[in-house]
Structure formats: C-alpha cells, structure tokens
Design a protein around this motif. Structure first.
Motif, PDB file in Angstrom:
ATOM      1  N   LEU A  99       0.837  -1.179   0.000  1.00 43.16           N
ATOM      2  CA  LEU A  99       0.000   0.000   0.000  1.00 43.16           C
ATOM      3  C   LEU A  99       0.875   1.232   0.000  1.00 43.16           C
ATOM      4  N   ASN A 100       0.561   2.147  -0.870  1.00 39.95           N
ATOM      5  CA  ASN A 100       1.326   3.390  -0.850  1.00 39.95           C
ATOM      6  C   ASN A 100       0.716   4.351   0.166  1.00 39.95           C
ATOM      7  N   GLY A 101       1.441   5.377   0.507  1.00 40.71           N
ATOM      8  CA  GLY A 101       1.006   6.307   1.536  1.00 40.71           C
ATOM      9  C   GLY A 101      -0.325   6.974   1.255  1.00 40.71           C
ATOM     10  N   CYS A 102      -0.553   7.366   0.008  1.00 47.77           N
ATOM     11  CA  CYS A 102      -1.796   8.047  -0.354  1.00 47.77           C
ATOM     12  C   CYS A 102      -2.983   7.105  -0.200  1.00 47.77           C
ATOM     13  N   THR A 103      -2.853   5.903  -0.754  1.00 46.77           N
ATOM     14  CA  THR A 103      -3.935   4.924  -0.646  1.00 46.77           C
ATOM     15  C   THR A 103      -4.193   4.587   0.805  1.00 46.77           C
ATOM     16  N   ASN A 104      -3.148   4.352   1.572  1.00 45.21           N
ATOM     17  CA  ASN A 104      -3.284   4.008   2.972  1.00 45.21           C
ATOM     18  C   ASN A 104      -4.013   5.111   3.737  1.00 45.21           C
ATOM     19  N   ALA A 105      -3.674   6.355   3.494  1.00 36.30           N
ATOM     20  CA  ALA A 105      -4.332   7.475   4.170  1.00 36.30           C
ATOM     21  C   ALA A 105      -5.821   7.520   3.828  1.00 36.30           C
ATOM     22  N   LYS A 106      -6.159   7.235   2.581  1.00 31.34           N
ATOM     23  CA  LYS A 106      -7.568   7.228   2.171  1.00 31.34           C
ATOM     24  C   LYS A 106      -8.326   6.095   2.854  1.00 31.34           C
ATOM     25  N   VAL A 107      -7.704   4.936   2.971  1.00 31.79           N
ATOM     26  CA  VAL A 107      -8.337   3.797   3.647  1.00 31.79           C
ATOM     27  C   VAL A 107      -8.579   4.132   5.109  1.00 31.79           C
ATOM     28  N   VAL A 108      -7.592   4.695   5.768  1.00 32.23           N
ATOM     29  CA  VAL A 108      -7.718   5.071   7.177  1.00 32.23           C
ATOM     30  C   VAL A 108      -8.841   6.101   7.356  1.00 32.23           C
ATOM     31  N   ALA A 109      -8.908   7.092   6.474  1.00 36.27           N
ATOM     32  CA  ALA A 109      -9.954   8.115   6.558  1.00 36.27           C
ATOM     33  C   ALA A 109     -11.342   7.502   6.350  1.00 36.27           C
ATOM     34  N   LEU A 110     -11.473   6.623   5.380  1.00 31.93           N
ATOM     35  CA  LEU A 110     -12.755   5.961   5.133  1.00 31.93           C
ATOM     36  C   LEU A 110     -13.160   5.116   6.336  1.00 31.93           C
ATOM     37  N   ASN A 111     -12.219   4.398   6.901  1.00 26.98           N
ATOM     38  CA  ASN A 111     -12.534   3.569   8.067  1.00 26.98           C
ATOM     39  C   ASN A 111     -13.023   4.413   9.236  1.00 26.98           C
ATOM     40  N   ARG A 112     -12.460   5.599   9.419  1.00 26.93           N
ATOM     41  CA  ARG A 112     -12.930   6.500  10.486  1.00 26.93           C
ATOM     42  C   ARG A 112     -14.374   6.937  10.232  1.00 26.93           C
ATOM     43  N   LYS A 113     -14.693   7.228   8.976  1.00 26.72           N
ATOM     44  CA  LYS A 113     -16.066   7.621   8.639  1.00 26.72           C
ATOM     45  C   LYS A 113     -17.034   6.472   8.905  1.00 26.72           C
ATOM     46  N   ILE A 114     -16.633   5.270   8.540  1.00 26.81           N
ATOM     47  CA  ILE A 114     -17.487   4.103   8.777  1.00 26.81           C
ATOM     48  C   ILE A 114     -17.707   3.908  10.276  1.00 26.81           C
ATOM     49  N   ALA A 115     -16.653   4.060  11.071  1.00 30.02           N
ATOM     50  CA  ALA A 115     -16.783   3.924  12.521  1.00 30.02           C
ATOM     51  C   ALA A 115     -17.776   4.949  13.075  1.00 30.02           C
ATOM     52  N   GLY A 116     -17.757   6.159  12.547  1.00 29.72           N
ATOM     53  CA  GLY A 116     -18.703   7.185  12.978  1.00 29.72           C
ATOM     54  C   GLY A 116     -20.139   6.814  12.631  1.00 29.72           C
ATOM     55  N   ILE A 117     -20.336   6.272  11.447  1.00 31.28           N
ATOM     56  CA  ILE A 117     -21.672   5.838  11.025  1.00 31.28           C
ATOM     57  C   ILE A 117     -22.174   4.743  11.956  1.00 31.28           C
ATOM     58  N   VAL A 118     -21.322   3.766  12.236  1.00 32.25           N
ATOM     59  CA  VAL A 118     -21.710   2.663  13.115  1.00 32.25           C
ATOM     60  C   VAL A 118     -22.036   3.182  14.514  1.00 32.25           C
ATOM     61  N   SER A 119     -21.234   4.091  15.014  1.00 31.99           N
ATOM     62  CA  SER A 119     -21.478   4.667  16.332  1.00 31.99           C
ATOM     63  C   SER A 119     -22.836   5.360  16.394  1.00 31.99           C
ATOM     64  N   ARG A 120     -23.150   6.148  15.378  1.00 31.89           N
ATOM     65  CA  ARG A 120     -24.450   6.826  15.339  1.00 31.89           C
ATOM     66  C   ARG A 120     -25.597   5.822  15.268  1.00 31.89           C
ATOM     67  N   ARG A 121     -25.434   4.791  14.479  1.00 34.23           N
ATOM     68  CA  ARG A 121     -26.497   3.783  14.365  1.00 34.23           C
ATOM     69  C   ARG A 121     -26.695   3.049  15.683  1.00 34.23           C
ATOM     70  N   LYS A 122     -25.604   2.732  16.358  1.00 35.12           N
ATOM     71  CA  LYS A 122     -25.729   2.064  17.661  1.00 35.12           C
ATOM     72  C   LYS A 122     -26.452   2.960  18.656  1.00 35.12           C
ATOM     73  N   SER A 123     -26.181   4.264  18.596  1.00 38.96           N
ATOM     74  CA  SER A 123     -26.803   5.199  19.544  1.00 38.96           C
ATOM     75  C   SER A 123     -28.310   5.296  19.346  1.00 38.96           C
ATOM     76  N   THR A 124     -28.799   4.898  18.174  1.00 40.18           N
ATOM     77  CA  THR A 124     -30.243   4.897  17.925  1.00 40.18           C
ATOM     78  C   THR A 124     -30.869   3.534  18.144  1.00 40.18           C
ATOM     79  N   GLY A 125     -30.054   2.586  18.630  1.00 42.25           N
ATOM     80  CA  GLY A 125     -30.583   1.263  18.960  1.00 42.25           C
ATOM     81  C   GLY A 125     -30.360   0.191  17.919  1.00 42.25           C
ATOM     82  N   ASP A 126     -29.739   0.527  16.805  1.00 40.36           N
ATOM     83  CA  ASP A 126     -29.457  -0.492  15.789  1.00 40.36           C
ATOM     84  C   ASP A 126     -28.437  -1.487  16.331  1.00 40.36           C
ATOM     85  N   ARG A 127     -28.633  -2.736  16.004  1.00 41.46           N
ATOM     86  CA  ARG A 127     -27.703  -3.786  16.413  1.00 41.46           C
ATOM     87  C   ARG A 127     -26.730  -4.039  15.262  1.00 41.46           C
ATOM     88  N   VAL A 128     -25.640  -3.316  15.250  1.00 42.65           N
ATOM     89  CA  VAL A 128     -24.628  -3.444  14.209  1.00 42.65           C
ATOM     90  C   VAL A 128     -23.290  -3.780  14.847  1.00 42.65           C
TER      91      VAL A 128
END
Length: 78
Positions: free
Chosen positions: A1-30
């Motif tokens: 993985l090159n640095g640019c691709t790796n940074a994009k993957v890390v950023a996307l994973n953070r966004k996904i974690a935020g989505i999951v956190s919000r869904r859990k806070s509303t009672g979704d079982r994810v």
C-alpha cells in the motif's frame, strides 16, 4: 500500500466507525469489524497488476476469524 492509498483507507474507516457509532446510539444492532487491523501488509495480500488489492487465502482466513470473534463478542446472535 502506498502512503496516499493508505491514508484514504484510514480516513474511510474512520467515517465508517462514525456511522456505526451513530447507528448504535439509535438502537441499531450493528457490529463493526476492523479488517484493516486484522491483516498484515503486504504478506496477507495477493498482487494483481502490480497492486495489492485483494487478500490471499491466509488473509481471508484472518478476516473470517476476525468476523467470528466480533460476532461472538457482540452478543448480537443469541
């Protein structure tokens, strides 16, 4: 993985974690599984056209174990 691709993957994973956190806070079982952290790069990847895009069998095995562990630990399945 090159640095640019790796940074994009890390950023996307953070966004996904935020989505999951919000869904859990509303009672979704994810369940969120950190597959990025489950693999060793580049050992668990298969080169294709000069790029490491897909896991090799060892990588897929590690991903399966990570999913199983997360699902079992989550208590979602009863």
């Amino acid at each position: 993985l090159n640095g640019c691709t790796n940074a994009k993957v890390v950023a996307l994973n953070r966004k996904i974690a935020g989505i999951v956190s919000r869904r859990k806070s509303t009672g979704d079982r994810v369940v969120l599984v950190n597959q990025y952290g489950a693999l060793n790069y580049p050992e668990d990847m298969t080169p294709k056209n000069g790029k490491l895009i897909h896991p090799n069998q060892g990588g897929y095995d590690k991903m399966a174990r990570a999913w199983l562990r997360a699902i079992q630990d989550s208590g979602v399945l009863r």
